[in-house]
Motif scaffolding. Structure first.
Motif, PDB file in Angstrom:
ATOM      1  N   ASN A  77     -66.557  18.278 -57.042  1.00 38.29           N
ATOM      2  CA  ASN A  77     -67.171  19.608 -57.153  1.00 38.29           C
ATOM      3  C   ASN A  77     -66.329  20.524 -58.027  1.00 38.29           C
ATOM      4  OD1 ASN A  77     -69.069  18.613 -55.396  1.00 38.29           O
ATOM      5  ND2 ASN A  77     -68.923  20.298 -53.945  1.00 38.29           N
ATOM      6  N   LYS A  78     -65.006  20.458 -57.867  1.00 41.49           N
ATOM      7  CA  LYS A  78     -64.106  21.311 -58.646  1.00 41.49           C
ATOM      8  C   LYS A  78     -64.195  20.978 -60.138  1.00 41.49           C
ATOM      9  CE  LYS A  78     -59.304  22.892 -58.826  1.00 41.49           C
ATOM     10  NZ  LYS A  78     -57.929  22.772 -58.232  1.00 41.49           N
ATOM     11  N   GLU A  79     -64.208  19.684 -60.440  1.00 41.18           N
ATOM     12  CA  GLU A  79     -64.298  19.255 -61.846  1.00 41.18           C
ATOM     13  C   GLU A  79     -65.635  19.675 -62.453  1.00 41.18           C
ATOM     14  OE1 GLU A  79     -61.521  15.218 -61.837  1.00 41.18           O
ATOM     15  OE2 GLU A  79     -63.598  15.118 -61.147  1.00 41.18           O
ATOM     16  N   ILE A  80     -66.704  19.606 -61.663  1.00 41.11           N
ATOM     17  CA  ILE A  80     -68.027  20.006 -62.149  1.00 41.11           C
ATOM     18  C   ILE A  80     -68.068  21.508 -62.403  1.00 41.11           C
ATOM     19  CG2 ILE A  80     -70.473  20.193 -61.537  1.00 41.11           C
ATOM     20  CD1 ILE A  80     -70.136  17.571 -59.948  1.00 41.11           C
ATOM     21  N   ALA A  81     -67.462  22.277 -61.492  1.00 40.13           N
ATOM     22  CA  ALA A  81     -67.440  23.732 -61.648  1.00 40.13           C
ATOM     23  C   ALA A  81     -66.706  24.121 -62.939  1.00 40.13           C
ATOM     24  CB  ALA A  81     -66.772  24.376 -60.436  1.00 40.13           C
ATOM     25  N   LEU A  82     -65.578  23.451 -63.214  1.00 41.61           N
ATOM     26  CA  LEU A  82     -64.809  23.728 -64.438  1.00 41.61           C
ATOM     27  C   LEU A  82     -65.599  23.328 -65.684  1.00 41.61           C
ATOM     28  CD1 LEU A  82     -61.233  22.551 -63.342  1.00 41.61           C
ATOM     29  CD2 LEU A  82     -61.946  24.899 -63.851  1.00 41.61           C
ATOM     30  N   ALA A  83     -66.255  22.174 -65.622  1.00 37.73           N
ATOM     31  CA  ALA A  83     -67.013  21.676 -66.769  1.00 37.73           C
ATOM     32  C   ALA A  83     -68.200  22.577 -67.102  1.00 37.73           C
ATOM     33  CB  ALA A  83     -67.497  20.262 -66.499  1.00 37.73           C
ATOM     34  N   LEU A  84     -68.819  23.146 -66.071  1.00 39.23           N
ATOM     35  CA  LEU A  84     -70.017  23.964 -66.283  1.00 39.23           C
ATOM     36  C   LEU A  84     -69.723  25.459 -66.313  1.00 39.23           C
ATOM     37  CD1 LEU A  84     -72.589  22.071 -63.989  1.00 39.23           C
ATOM     38  CD2 LEU A  84     -72.168  21.787 -66.434  1.00 39.23           C
ATOM     39  N   GLY A  85     -68.469  25.812 -66.068  1.00 40.00           N
ATOM     40  CA  GLY A  85     -68.097  27.219 -66.084  1.00 40.00           C
ATOM     41  C   GLY A  85     -68.773  28.023 -64.997  1.00 40.00           C
ATOM     42  N   THR A  86     -68.853  27.447 -63.805  1.00 38.87           N
ATOM     43  CA  THR A  86     -69.507  28.129 -62.685  1.00 38.87           C
ATOM     44  C   THR A  86     -68.608  28.055 -61.454  1.00 38.87           C
ATOM     45  OG1 THR A  86     -71.569  28.306 -61.433  1.00 38.87           O
ATOM     46  CG2 THR A  86     -70.738  26.091 -61.857  1.00 38.87           C
ATOM     47  N   SER A  87     -69.038  28.659 -60.360  1.00 39.41           N
ATOM     48  CA  SER A  87     -68.213  28.708 -59.158  1.00 39.41           C
ATOM     49  C   SER A  87     -68.387  27.465 -58.294  1.00 39.41           C
ATOM     50  CB  SER A  87     -68.557  29.944 -58.334  1.00 39.41           C
ATOM     51  OG  SER A  87     -69.862  29.821 -57.796  1.00 39.41           O
ATOM     52  N   LEU A  88     -67.385  27.209 -57.460  1.00 38.57           N
ATOM     53  CA  LEU A  88     -67.426  26.067 -56.559  1.00 38.57           C
ATOM     54  C   LEU A  88     -68.578  26.177 -55.548  1.00 38.57           C
ATOM     55  CD1 LEU A  88     -65.769  23.482 -56.272  1.00 38.57           C
ATOM     56  CD2 LEU A  88     -64.383  24.635 -54.548  1.00 38.57           C
ATOM     57  N   PRO A  89     -68.808  27.366 -54.941  1.00 40.30           N
ATOM     58  CA  PRO A  89     -69.944  27.490 -54.008  1.00 40.30           C
ATOM     59  C   PRO A  89     -71.296  27.210 -54.673  1.00 40.30           C
ATOM     60  CG  PRO A  89     -68.419  29.299 -53.695  1.00 40.30           C
ATOM     61  CD  PRO A  89     -67.980  28.588 -54.935  1.00 40.30           C
ATOM     62  N   THR A  90     -71.426  27.605 -55.940  1.00 35.71           N
ATOM     63  CA  THR A  90     -72.678  27.362 -56.667  1.00 35.71           C
ATOM     64  C   THR A  90     -72.894  25.867 -56.874  1.00 35.71           C
ATOM     65  OG1 THR A  90     -72.555  29.490 -57.821  1.00 35.71           O
ATOM     66  CG2 THR A  90     -73.940  27.784 -58.814  1.00 35.71           C
ATOM     67  N   VAL A  91     -71.817  25.169 -57.257  1.00 33.85           N
ATOM     68  CA  VAL A  91     -71.908  23.720 -57.443  1.00 33.85           C
ATOM     69  C   VAL A  91     -72.270  23.044 -56.120  1.00 33.85           C
ATOM     70  CG1 VAL A  91     -70.621  21.606 -57.959  1.00 33.85           C
ATOM     71  CG2 VAL A  91     -70.335  23.629 -59.393  1.00 33.85           C
ATOM     72  N   ASP A  92     -71.610  23.494 -55.039  1.00 38.51           N
ATOM     73  CA  ASP A  92     -71.874  22.903 -53.727  1.00 38.51           C
ATOM     74  C   ASP A  92     -73.326  23.102 -53.317  1.00 38.51           C
ATOM     75  OD1 ASP A  92     -70.721  21.544 -51.407  1.00 38.51           O
ATOM     76  OD2 ASP A  92     -71.235  23.375 -50.325  1.00 38.51           O
TER      77      ASP A  92
END
Length: 211
Positions: free
Chosen positions: A169-184
Motif C-alpha cells: 500500500n505504501k509503495e502504491i501511494a508513493l507511485a500514485l502520489g496519493t495518501s495511504l488511507p485512499t489506497v487502502d
C-alpha cells in the motif's frame, strides 16, 4: 454473462454426426442414442451441419473425413475459422497417414477407421464431451472474471495492477502520489468487486484470466 449464454453452457450435450452415407449416418446415430443415451443430430453433408450449428451448443462432432463437396477436413477448418472449438472425432474408411496427421493438426481428438464398434466410439465420445465441458466451464469462468473487471473504475484498475505486481500500500501511494488511507480504500473496493479476500486470491484470479 447473459442468462442465454449461461443456459447454453449448461444444457445437455449433443453428439453431432456428419457422414455423406445416409445408412452409415443413421446407424451411427442410432447406436449413439442406444448405447450412450445422448441427443444426436445427424447430417449427410458438411454444409448442412455448418448452416445449422450454433457454437454455444455443447457436445462433440463425429465427422467423416472424405465427403463430396466440403470434406471433413475442410469442415474442421471452417469451424476453427468461426472460433468454434467443438471436439472432433474423425472417422474414415480409408485412414491414410497424411490425412490422419492433418486431422490431428487441425485439432481432431482421434481418427477411427471404419468399421468400428460402438464401445470404441463411446470411449472417444465420452472423452470428447469431458474436454468440451471443461473448456466451456473455463470460458464461462473467464467471462465472469471479465465482467468483474468491467465494474472497476480506472483508478481501481490501476491499483489492482500494482497489487498484482506485489506492491505494498505504501509503495502504491508513493507511485500514485496519493495518501495511504485512499489506497487502502481503493484496495478493499477492488477486493469487493473482484470477490476476493486478499492479494493472493486476486493474483490467482488474474492468472486464470491470462491462461
Amino acid at each position: 454473462m447473459t442468462d442465454q449464454i449461461a443456459a447454453a453452457a449448461h444444457q445437455k450435450p449433443t453428439v453431432f454426426v456428419v457422414d455423406d452415407d445416409p445408412a452409415v449416418c443413421g446407424a451411427i446415430s442410432a447406436g449413439i442414442t442406444k448405447v450412450i443415451g445422448l441427443p444426436v443430430q445427424s447430417y449427410t453433408s458438411a454444409d448442412a451441419f455448418l448452416a445449422e450449428y450454433d457454437a454455444k451448443r455443447p457436445g462433440c462432432l463425429v465427422l467423416d473425413v472424405k465427403m463430396p463437396g466440403m470434406s471433413g477436413l475442410e469442415l474442421q477448418e471452417a469451424l476453427r475459422a468461426r472460433g468454434a472449438h467443438l471436439p472432433v472425432i474423425m472417422i474414415s474408411g480409408h485412414a491414410e497417414v497424411r490425412t490422419a496427421v492433418k486431422a490431428m493438426k487441425n485439432g481432431a481428438l482421434s481418427l477411427l477407421e471404419k468399421p468400428f464398434d460402438m464401445q470404441q466410439l463411446e470411449e472417444h465420445i465420452r472423452q470428447a464431451l469431458k474436454i468440451d465441458a471443461g473448456a466451456r466451464d473455463k470460458a464461462e469462468r473467464r467471462e465472469a472474471i471479465s465482467d468483474r473487471l468491467a465494474a472497476l473504475t480506472s483508478r481501481e484498475r490501476e491499483i489492482m495492477g500494482l497489487l498484482v505486481e506485489g506492491k505494498t500500500n505504501k509503495e502504491i501511494a508513493l507511485a500514485l502520489g496519493t495518501s495511504l488511507p485512499t489506497v487502502d480504500k481503493h484496495r478493499w473496493k477492488v477486493f469487493e468487486k473482484m470477490r476476493v479476500d486478499n492479494v493472493v486470491e486476486l493474483f490467482r484470479l488474474m492468472s486464470e484470466l491470462a491462461e
